[in-house]
Design an enzyme around this catalytic site. Structure first.
Site, mmCIF file in Angstrom:
data_model
loop_
_atom_site.group_PDB
_atom_site.id
_atom_site.type_symbol
_atom_site.label_atom_id
_atom_site.label_comp_id
_atom_site.label_asym_id
_atom_site.label_seq_id
_atom_site.Cartn_x
_atom_site.Cartn_y
_atom_site.Cartn_z
ATOM 1 N N HIS A 4 0.883 -1.308 -0.033
ATOM 2 C CA HIS A 4 -0.039 -0.105 0.056
ATOM 3 C C HIS A 4 0.816 1.439 0.042
ATOM 4 O O HIS A 4 0.559 2.070 0.682
ATOM 5 C CB HIS A 4 -0.950 -0.111 1.199
ATOM 6 C CG HIS A 4 -2.122 -1.069 1.157
ATOM 7 N ND1 HIS A 4 -2.649 -1.517 -0.155
ATOM 8 C CD2 HIS A 4 -2.849 -1.559 2.145
ATOM 9 C CE1 HIS A 4 -3.645 -2.466 0.144
ATOM 10 N NE2 HIS A 4 -3.746 -2.461 1.576
ATOM 11 N N GLU A 58 -11.434 -4.001 -2.464
ATOM 12 C CA GLU A 58 -10.677 -2.727 -2.986
ATOM 13 C C GLU A 58 -10.545 -2.974 -4.647
ATOM 14 O O GLU A 58 -9.731 -4.226 -5.101
ATOM 15 C CB GLU A 58 -9.385 -2.898 -2.176
ATOM 16 C CG GLU A 58 -9.496 -3.044 -0.987
ATOM 17 C CD GLU A 58 -8.343 -3.635 -0.232
ATOM 18 O OE1 GLU A 58 -7.141 -3.321 -0.491
ATOM 19 O OE2 GLU A 58 -8.414 -4.622 0.543
ATOM 20 N N HIS A 79 -9.744 2.016 0.723
ATOM 21 C CA HIS A 79 -9.394 0.727 1.443
ATOM 22 C C HIS A 79 -10.639 0.863 2.847
ATOM 23 O O HIS A 79 -10.482 0.578 3.508
ATOM 24 C CB HIS A 79 -8.092 0.637 2.222
ATOM 25 C CG HIS A 79 -7.565 -0.511 2.626
ATOM 26 N ND1 HIS A 79 -8.604 -1.480 3.488
ATOM 27 C CD2 HIS A 79 -6.622 -1.448 2.165
ATOM 28 C CE1 HIS A 79 -7.775 -2.673 3.652
ATOM 29 N NE2 HIS A 79 -6.715 -2.575 2.883
#
Length: 344
Positions: free
Chosen positions: A109, A309, A178
């Site tokens: 991420h 996601e 997210h």
């Protein structure tokens, strides 16, 4: 008719520059959403049940301190690259780049300080808000100055999230939101009574560090076949699964398409996910452990929420047969995801 208003939410700590964090409240007849200029975070998302009663269906915190501290990306926009890059390494034009390692042996991420941990500039729109930031060349090890715009717009029951980017050097990019959802209301114990379907004929098996092995596997005859709705708790039991944390491979194309649907029979709430992206990570909150104190003092145990996601496939920058992960100078990255809330 959507109303948009802005209010102060807090200040960044002095060591982080001390900037003002704003909260934007988007409201229609059927949906109310609150979004921060810090991390483009969705802090609140209220939708109606079949009796017309509003509940907040996303996990998060009441204060800025919750979001500036360590947490599992509640409501954030993650980037430059969502999900995992194996060993935090990739090569572009013959040059190898090394990213920060923050998830076992991998980069997750965006690294140590991804897009979720920075202040964005904001512009109010008639039915939403647009955030902008410049991610400088070399940030977290990524090449190129990357200009990024994230736009949230609310129309009736539909929340659209559009991501655009332009770069000065070829760089991998995959942006997503997210948010952790529980259609029974945040703070509810689990999501076992939710029914889910995902429009995907294949998924990506992963190794012990959650990196795709490279195989694109059929869902047919496996616990990953979610093409027809399944009740989550019973399904996990039936297939002896500890939960999902996998990329489902969507039908390719630039057009909007319905890719997932979740239904919560006790409240009647439904949520549809439509996107232009090639993949969707279905995650069932396997790493939540009840240690975080969330909104209203709620705790969030394992499996108390799910994430859907929309993204490019994980580690695509290192796998030539995965969808293209690179953005080149002169091109535009442009993807949209739509969340549609209803009752049944």
């Amino acid at each position: 008719m959507t109303t948009v208003r802005k209010e102060a939410f807090g200040r960044m700590p002095p060591e982080e520059g001390g900037g003002e964090v704003e909260k934007f409240v988007l409201q229609s007849d059927s949906v109310r959403v609150e979004i921060l200029s810090f991390g483009c975070i969705i802090t609140t998302l209220e939708t109606k049940d079949r009796d017309g009663k509003f509940s907040d269906i996303v996990l998060g915190f009441d204060t800025l301190e919750g979001y500036t501290g360590k947490h599992p990306f509640f409501g954030t926009v993650v980037g430059r690259v969502a999900n995992r890059i194996a060993n935090g390494k990739f090569s572009v034009d013959g040059k190898e780049y090394q990213l920060f390692i923050n998830n076992g042996p991998n980069s997750l991420h965006g690294g140590a300080k991804g897009f979720d941990k920075v202040l964005w500039s904001a512009e109010v729109l008639p039915n939403g808000v647009r955030f902008f930031r410049l991610s400088p060349d070399g940030e977290e090890g990524y090449p190129g100055d990357l200009k990024v715009w994230v736009t949230y717009t609310l129309n009736g029951r539909e929340l659209a999230i559009n991501y655009q980017a332009q770069t000065s050097k070829t760089t991998p990019i995959s942006l997503t939101n997210h948010s952790y959802f529980n259609l029974a209301g945040q703070g509810s114990r689990d999501v076992y009574d939710h029914e889910i379907s995902i429009e995907a004929d294949s998924y990506l098996p992963v190794d012990g560090t959650q990196i795709p092995t490279g195989e694109v596997a059929t869902v047919q005859g496996t616990g990953f076949d979610l093409r027809q709705p399944v009740e989550l708790g019973k399904h996990l039991q039936k297939f002896h699964l500890d939960g999902f944390d996998h990329n489902f491979c969507l039908h390719q194309g630039q057009d909007r398409r319905l890719v997932a649907r979740v239904f919560h029979p006790p409240t009647g709430r439904t949520m549809e996910v439509h996107t232009t992206q090639p993949g969707i990570q279905f995650y069932t909150g396997n790493f939540l452990d009840g240690s975080l104190k969330g909104k209203g003092g709620a705790t969030y145990p394992k499996h108390s929420a799910f994430c859907l996601e929309t993204q490019n496939w994980p580690d695509a920058v290192n796998k030539a047969h995965f969808p293209n992960a690179l953005l080149h100078p002169g091109e535009e990255y442009n993807h949209t995801t739509w969340l549609v809330f209803n009752t049944a």
